[in-house]
Structures are given as structure tokens and as C-alpha cells.
Design an enzyme around this catalytic site. Sequence first.
Site, mmCIF file in Angstrom:
data_model
loop_
_atom_site.group_PDB
_atom_site.id
_atom_site.type_symbol
_atom_site.label_atom_id
_atom_site.label_comp_id
_atom_site.label_asym_id
_atom_site.label_seq_id
_atom_site.Cartn_x
_atom_site.Cartn_y
_atom_site.Cartn_z
ATOM 1 N N LYS A 83 46.250 44.145 52.288
ATOM 2 C CA LYS A 83 44.800 44.283 52.444
ATOM 3 C C LYS A 83 44.255 43.068 53.193
ATOM 4 O O LYS A 83 44.571 41.924 52.836
ATOM 5 C CB LYS A 83 44.118 44.382 51.074
ATOM 6 C CG LYS A 83 44.426 45.693 50.357
ATOM 7 C CD LYS A 83 43.828 45.727 48.958
ATOM 8 C CE LYS A 83 42.328 45.883 48.969
ATOM 9 N NZ LYS A 83 41.799 46.016 47.580
HETATM 10 O O1 G3P Z 1 39.414 47.790 45.297
HETATM 11 C C1 G3P Z 1 38.284 47.019 45.086
HETATM 12 C C2 G3P Z 1 37.051 47.800 44.820
HETATM 13 O O2 G3P Z 1 37.364 49.022 44.277
HETATM 14 C C3 G3P Z 1 36.006 47.019 44.069
HETATM 15 O O3 G3P Z 1 35.251 47.758 43.186
HETATM 16 O O4 G3P Z 1 33.640 48.005 41.325
HETATM 17 O O5 G3P Z 1 34.218 45.700 42.187
HETATM 18 O O6 G3P Z 1 32.823 47.244 43.534
HETATM 19 P P1 G3P Z 1 33.908 47.141 42.521
#
Ligand code: G3P
Length: 214
Positions: A83
Site C-alpha cells: 500500500k
Molecule cells: O483500510 C483503512 C481504512 O479502511 C480506514 O478506515 O474507518 O479508519 O476510516 P477508517
Amino acid sequence: MHLLLDSGAVNEIREASSWGVIRGATTNPTLLRKAGVESITRFVSSWEPSWGTLHVEVFAADREGMVEQALRWVALGKPIAIKVPCTPEGLAACRQLAQRDIPVNVTLVFSLSQALLAAEAGATYVSPFVGRLEDHGMKGVQLVADIRNGYDRTGVPTQILAASLRNPQHVQEVALAGAHWATVPWDVLQKLFHHPLTVDGLKRFDADAAHLQD
Ligand code: G3P
């Protein structure tokens, strides 16, 4: 649409994998820290290939550092995707890694223009963040649909990996919007199974099964 677990917790990944419903996991520095992981190299080394693909995020400041980190983790011989952030340095690293046939997931994508740049840089996956866009009053699911439309019009092979999904409705909506992948946190994965009629139906089957032999 295939599912990944958005988690750095090995116990969650192992269990979800045993259910046969995920094809790997996505991590980021925040998730790894939350899971108590101290070394990404050790985390990658402990990855079981039967769990699928591990998406692991570089955190160096420049392209040289990002490529160096990525090559170090790739050398461990596990099924991983790297990533990189959707920045000029991240996309430069993406290009270099793609030239070595290393799968790259361009993350922190919040617009169609960023998704187009990621595709040009040779990304295998692009990760639009649905929930975080909605946190700012913007339409996250619509972005997934727009990227799919933009890619399909010119045959872009980059796969859309919907991220930052906060509930089952997000998962269903990104599937209908054309995402190839969705990465879901542990709690959302559990909720995907749940339906009150399944619970009720099972209770009734169990009551009748008590009168049967197998
Ligand atoms: O893979 C990272 C992403 O899914 C982050 O999610 O909930 O931190 O916005 P969130």
C-alpha cells in the site's frame, strides 16, 4: 465482489479466514498499532499464505524509502500487496514497484482524479475511503461508482478496493456500485452474517431436529 478483513489482529484474521469468506487482510499503521504489532517485518513473516493476500502499507517519507521498505517485505516471500499513499512520492514508488510486477494498492483515495493517477502509475488496486468521505459530508459510495465508470470507459485494469466501510449497508452499496473488493472491519464482518430471520429459522429447525436422528 471479494472481501478482505481490515485488521492487524492475527486472531481476527485467522478466524475470519477459517470461515472461508475473506481473501486476505488490509492493514495500515493505525490498525497495526491498535493490534499491538511492533514490527511489520515480523508481522509479514508470520503471515500464513492460506489466509490470502496481506496488504501492508509503507510509511517512509520518500519514494526511495517506500521502495526499500516494500522490497524488504516482498523478499519475505509471502503473498503481499504494497500500500502506498496517493501522493507524488507514493505514485512514483507505485510505478517502480509495478515495473517489478509487485502488486500495489494506492490508498487514501478521495477523488476520481486521484484514482485516474493511481491507474496511470500502474496500481493493481485503488482504495477509495467511503466512510471518511461521508464523515466530511461527501458521497463515498458515489465515488466508487464514478471510479468504476471512469475505469470501464477506457478499459483500465486497476481493481477498486472499497475501504473505510463502517456498516453492512456500505458493503452492499459498494458491491452494487461496482467495487471489485471491499475491506471490512471485524465488527462489520460479523454484522454481514446477521439476519433476524436466519436466527429465528435456525431456532425452529433446531427444535425440530431434536426429534430426529442423523
Ligand atoms: O483500510 C483503512 C481504512 O479502511 C480506514 O478506515 O474507518 O479508519 O476510516 P477508517
